[in-house]
Motif scaffolding. Structure first.
Motif, mmCIF file in Angstrom:
data_model
loop_
_atom_site.group_PDB
_atom_site.id
_atom_site.type_symbol
_atom_site.label_atom_id
_atom_site.label_comp_id
_atom_site.label_asym_id
_atom_site.label_seq_id
_atom_site.Cartn_x
_atom_site.Cartn_y
_atom_site.Cartn_z
ATOM 1 N N ALA A 194 18.608 13.688 3.876
ATOM 2 C CA ALA A 194 17.629 13.109 4.800
ATOM 3 C C ALA A 194 17.838 11.609 4.964
ATOM 4 N N GLY A 195 18.198 10.957 3.877
ATOM 5 C CA GLY A 195 18.409 9.510 3.957
ATOM 6 C C GLY A 195 19.859 9.113 3.983
ATOM 7 N N SER A 196 20.742 10.071 4.239
ATOM 8 C CA SER A 196 22.168 9.801 4.132
ATOM 9 C C SER A 196 22.682 8.991 5.316
ATOM 10 N N ARG A 197 23.661 8.130 5.024
ATOM 11 C CA ARG A 197 24.400 7.458 6.089
ATOM 12 C C ARG A 197 25.819 8.009 6.136
ATOM 13 N N SER A 198 26.004 9.231 5.564
ATOM 14 C CA SER A 198 27.345 9.779 5.427
ATOM 15 C C SER A 198 27.841 10.479 6.669
ATOM 16 N N ALA A 199 27.031 10.637 7.696
ATOM 17 C CA ALA A 199 27.495 11.309 8.911
ATOM 18 C C ALA A 199 26.578 10.972 10.064
ATOM 19 N N ALA A 200 27.088 11.209 11.263
ATOM 20 C CA ALA A 200 26.306 10.936 12.460
ATOM 21 C C ALA A 200 25.327 12.068 12.703
ATOM 22 N N GLY A 201 24.509 11.924 13.758
ATOM 23 C CA GLY A 201 23.639 13.007 14.169
ATOM 24 C C GLY A 201 22.184 12.724 13.911
ATOM 25 N N SER A 202 21.341 13.614 14.439
ATOM 26 C CA SER A 202 19.898 13.490 14.290
ATOM 27 C C SER A 202 19.474 13.903 12.887
ATOM 28 N N LEU A 203 18.175 13.727 12.606
ATOM 29 C CA LEU A 203 17.661 14.130 11.300
ATOM 30 C C LEU A 203 17.864 15.628 11.089
ATOM 31 N N ALA A 204 17.644 16.421 12.157
ATOM 32 C CA ALA A 204 17.848 17.866 12.039
ATOM 33 C C ALA A 204 19.298 18.186 11.706
ATOM 34 N N ASP A 205 20.237 17.487 12.346
ATOM 35 C CA ASP A 205 21.653 17.706 12.047
ATOM 36 C C ASP A 205 21.973 17.363 10.599
ATOM 37 N N ARG A 206 21.347 16.302 10.084
ATOM 38 C CA ARG A 206 21.618 15.903 8.707
ATOM 39 C C ARG A 206 21.010 16.882 7.706
ATOM 40 N N LEU A 207 19.843 17.443 8.049
ATOM 41 C CA LEU A 207 19.148 18.314 7.106
ATOM 42 C C LEU A 207 19.683 19.742 7.100
ATOM 43 N N LEU A 208 20.237 20.200 8.209
ATOM 44 C CA LEU A 208 20.597 21.613 8.323
ATOM 45 C C LEU A 208 21.615 22.061 7.277
ATOM 46 N N PRO A 209 22.751 21.335 7.067
ATOM 47 C CA PRO A 209 23.699 21.808 6.049
ATOM 48 C C PRO A 209 23.085 21.897 4.659
ATOM 49 N N ALA A 210 22.282 20.897 4.285
ATOM 50 C CA ALA A 210 21.674 20.908 2.952
ATOM 51 C C ALA A 210 20.652 22.030 2.837
ATOM 52 N N THR A 211 19.884 22.288 3.903
ATOM 53 C CA THR A 211 18.890 23.358 3.858
ATOM 54 C C THR A 211 19.554 24.725 3.747
#
Length: 510
Positions: free
Chosen positions: A97-114
């Motif tokens: 959720a707080g990562s700066r490791s990749a681009a994209g929206s919050l949903a894009d960042r959360l989906l792989p981890a979820t």
């Protein structure tokens, strides 16, 4: 097996969405939290292997924790095992959720981890259920009379251990993991289409012919191939940005804010230049320096169009991952070929080197100039912000120091007695190299032969011929820039503004 399958599925989802793989989200946070001395050690000791080794280390910890969770579950505590998996998964979601490791929206960042979290919980639950030992049967003939407990066979107790069912479950998890990993490789390869679709126009101002390289085996070529060009950054997962979605914002202390698409950028005046880049982490004689032919839009043109207001002295550039770099405004407007690069050595930028757009500023170490995956330029003042690396103890301004490197012979090489040759490269961006000298043992400095000059912003190759006598010898090299200032012999580490000293190598002559 459950953890491996879940991580492989999460990796596939990360490749599809562009979000961070949980391992990478944790890894980037580890990098950000690590003390400066640890970062310096990792770059100096591990080189470009630091990122894969960090990934392996994180995965190793997960394997150990997963094994412990599996043992706990197999010994009759499945809820505790699943709780461990869920806790780790939630930690991954929080980091993502707080990562700066990749681009994209919050949903894009959360989906792989979820997805990784859900897959881990489900897979662990299944495998634990299949691995629980058969329960022992008490004698129920009365409270006073009991017989020793005995293990029941699967036929006597349908909930007992079924080796076949367990192996089928584990095999299924292995197949899921292998399939997801293979699919991720396919998706990652398909990402190359983003670059393949890009057509770089011919530059308005093209560079001249590439100077001929000196014919010495082992010397660095004048142009460093893209695949060999050094890479030093803080990301484990390289961003895959679709140039159709890319936009650059130029704002801050300007008269007119600009928003440019990738097409807008390609439609502007493009120049082509040979420019040598150097990383501030480079030790004396180190590998983090390379020369390439870049095509890009002059940054001064864009700043002129935006109209820089009085009082500004810096430009804060931001990468798609949120990393910030501060560059002196003067270095972008003083006439040097500072560009927003879109091509490297005749092709669109490689993903690892900032596709679709990065900054290239001659004469400054990369941590204050060479922002990759660029999305934002803010004209500002140094007193009004701090950048990622200056927050970690590096200098605000960092002009590149004059330096020379011996490429051949390598350290502790054995060479035959008689005529011998030493060769390498020297650089002093914005000043140029006027002279290179070599010393054998403690003898006098002797001039080396220089390759033709290409420009003040590129390195120069050099060669030195000497008569090798039997024994052990030390070769030392130093360069002098075009102002007549020789390279300093004062030893200094990379932190806070670049290493200094003279490079030498030990040679055995037979």
């Amino acid at each position: 097996m459950a953890a491996g399958a879940a991580l492989a599925v999460g990796y596939l989802v990360a490749d599809v969405t562009g979000g961070p793989w949980p391992v990478d989200a944790v890894g980037v946070q580890v990098i950000d939290w690590a003390p400066g001395a640890v970062k310096d050690w990792a770059v100096r000791t591990l080189g470009t292997a630091d990122r894969p080794l960090l990934r392996v280390g994180i995965c190793g910890v997960l394997v150990v924790v997963a094994a412990i969770a599996g043992l706990i579950g197999a010994r009759g505590h499945p809820r505790a095992a699943v709780g461990i998996a869920g806790g780790l998964g939630l930690l991954g979601v929080a980091f993502a959720a707080g990562s700066r490791s990749a681009a994209g929206s919050l949903a894009d960042r959360l989906l792989p981890a979820t997805v990784t979290l859900l897959a881990a919980v489900l897979a662990l639950w299944l495998v634990v259920r299949r691995s629980r030992p058969p329960r022992e049967q008490p004698d129920r003939r009365g409270p006073a009379l009991t017989v020793p407990r005995r293990r029941l066979s699967p036929a006597e107790h349908p909930e007992g251990f079924d080796r076949r069912r367990f192996l089928l479950t584990v095999s299924a998890l292995a197949a899921v993991g292998a399939g997801a990993a293979g699919a991720a490789r396919v998706v990652g390869g398909a990402g190359q289409e983003l670059r393949a679709r890009v057509r770089i126009p011919r530059p308005t101002d093209a560079a001249g012919p590439v100077p001929a390289s000196l014919d010495v085996p082992g010397i660095s070529p004048f142009t460093t191939p893209n695949g060999s060009f050094y890479r030093v950054d803080t990301l484990l997962q390289v961003p895959r940005i679709d140039p159709r979605d890319w936009e650059l914002r130029i704002h801050g202390l300007v008269d007119k804010e600009l928003r440019l698409s990738f097409g807008d950028l390609l439609g502007r005046r493009l120049i082509e230049r040979d420019i040598t880049l150097t990383c501030v982490s480079n030790e004396v004689g180190g590998p983090y320096v390379g020369n390439a032919r870049w095509i890009g839009v002059p940054i001064a043109d864009l700043l002129r169009e935006a109209g820089v207001r009085a009082g500004a002295d810096a430009v804060k550039s931001t990468s798609v991952d949120g990393l910030t770099i501060g560059t002196p405004l003067a270095a972008l407007t003083d006439g040097r070929d500072a560009i927003l690069a879109v091509a490297m050595n005749g092709e669109p930028l490689p993903f690892e080197h900032g596709f679709p757009v990065r900054m290239v500023v001659p004469g400054l170490y990369g941590y204050v100039s060479a922002t990759k995956w660029l999305v934002d330029l803010e004209v500002t003042r140094f007193r009004d912000f701090s950048a990622y690396w200056t927050d970690r103890g590096w200098s605000v301004e960092a002009p590149i120091k004059t330096s020379a490197r011996i490429d051949v012979p390598k350290g502790f090489a054995t060479v035959p007695a008689g005529p011998a040759v030493a060769a390498g490269v020297a650089w002093a961006q914005r000043r140029g190299i006027a002279k290179v000298e070599v010393r054998v043992d403690d003898g006098p400095w002797q001039p080396a032969k220089l390759a033709p000059v290409d420009g003040v912003d590129t390195w120069r190759q050099w060669t030195f011929r000497w008569t090798a006598t039997p024994g052990t010898h030390k070769l030392t090299v130093r360069a002098t820039d075009s102002t007549g200032e020789p390279q300093t012999d004062r030893q200094a580490p990379p932190r806070p503004n670049g290493s200094s000293g003279l490079h030498n190598t030990i040679v055995m002559v037979e």
